[in-house]
Enzyme design. Structure first.
Site, short mmCIF file in Angstrom:
data_model
loop_
_atom_site.label_atom_id
_atom_site.label_comp_id
_atom_site.label_asym_id
_atom_site.label_seq_id
_atom_site.Cartn_x
_atom_site.Cartn_y
_atom_site.Cartn_z
N PRO A 2 4.38 7.81 -24.35
CA PRO A 2 3.23 7.11 -23.75
C PRO A 2 3.37 7.10 -22.23
O PRO A 2 4.46 6.96 -21.71
CB PRO A 2 3.34 5.69 -24.29
N GLU A 3 2.26 7.25 -21.54
CA GLU A 3 2.30 7.18 -20.08
C GLU A 3 1.92 5.75 -19.68
O GLU A 3 1.59 4.91 -20.53
CB GLU A 3 1.38 8.25 -19.50
N LYS A 50 6.40 2.30 -17.44
CA LYS A 50 6.42 2.48 -18.89
C LYS A 50 7.20 1.36 -19.59
O LYS A 50 7.49 1.46 -20.77
CB LYS A 50 7.04 3.84 -19.23
N ARG A 243 10.72 19.07 -18.56
CA ARG A 243 9.53 19.16 -19.42
C ARG A 243 8.68 20.32 -18.93
O ARG A 243 8.72 20.68 -17.75
CB ARG A 243 8.69 17.87 -19.32
#
Ligand SMILES: [Zn+2]
Length: 257
Positions: A2-3, A50, A243
């Site tokens: 989740p951002e 986050k 990523r």
């Protein structure tokens, strides 16, 4: 993962359902001690990047959802919670159930300050100091895409937002931080704040101002796409900050700004 917008929205929804209420707090999975807060009044949920903090009068739980964590609203229907539930907060109208989170620990003031010191300014926080992010970016030779994902630089941006933000600003993901101008950084900060705030409202990431249809990919410019929404050119993937990031070489040329 989740951002930041997801966690801010979660905090807002938890507050709407539970803030100010006396809660039944339990940990069906048994991983979180709940004796001291069961029957206590829940003060509020707070999001920073986050990270999520659940404040009770004499205790605070720090939650990080990580890749697999979920925090879901449940109707009160009398059914017993599943034994995989890490934490259950039951109010007068709804229960919220946490599962699979990377972190769910009781923290004191000292732990909270230490944790907040390790993370950069959150564009969604009214108290955020963008100057701190600028100083870290300006001093660094690391690629901008890696810096944006680094929560010590700026809190809340994840893999989708970073790809989209760089695309919207026409910045190559490998542009070294120290080659970014302060004026462009200010644009980046404002854009990040605007897009994250939109994400909180809409509960989804949309960087296209007027999507042509309802499919998720049409809400984005490059992320997860094979062609650039802007120029229809081929989208390229590179690994930066551990990523993969998508970018359009035509719209985001290597020369940088
Ligand atoms: Zn393009």
């Amino acid at each position: 993962m989740p951002e930041g917008h997801t966690i801010h929205r979660l905090a807002r929804d938890l507050n709407g359902d539970l803030a100010g209420d006396v809660l039944r707090v339990s940990s069906p999975q048994g991983r979180v001690p709940t004796e001291t807060v069961d029957g206590a009044r829940f003060e509020r949920a707070e999001a920073v990047g986050k990270h999520l903090f659940l404040h009770f009068p004499d205790a605070c739980l720090h939650v990080h959802l990580g890749l697999f964590g979920r925090f879901r609203r449940r109707k009160l229907n009398g059914a017993p919670p599943r034994d995989t539930i890490r934490l259950r907060l039951e109010g007068p109208r709804y229960a919220w159930e946490l599962s699979g989170a990377t972190a769910s620990d009781w923290v004191d003031e000292h732990d909270i300050s230490a944790l907040l010191e390790r993370i950069g300014p959150d564009p969604l926080s009214p108290r955020a100091k963008p100057k701190l992010a600028w100083e870290m970016i300006h001093r660094s030779k690391r690629p901008l895409a890696a810096l944006l994902l680094d929560q010590r630089v700026m809190a809340g941006v994840g893999n989708v937002y970073r790809a989209e933000i760089l695309h919207l600003l026409g910045l190559h993901p490998e542009l070294p931080g120290n080659e970014l101008s302060q004026a462009t950084f200010q644009k980046l900060w404002r854009l990040t704040k605007k897009l994250l705030a939109r994400g909180v409202e809409e509960k989804t990431i949309r960087t296209v101002d007027k999507p042509s249809d309802r499919t998720k990919r049409e809400a984005l410019h490059v992320y997860g796409r094979s062609s650039c929404r802007n120029c229809k050119g081929r989208v390229v993937r590179v690994t930066l900050g551990q990523r993969d990031i998508h970018y359009c070489p035509r719209c985001q040329p290597r020369e940088g700004e």
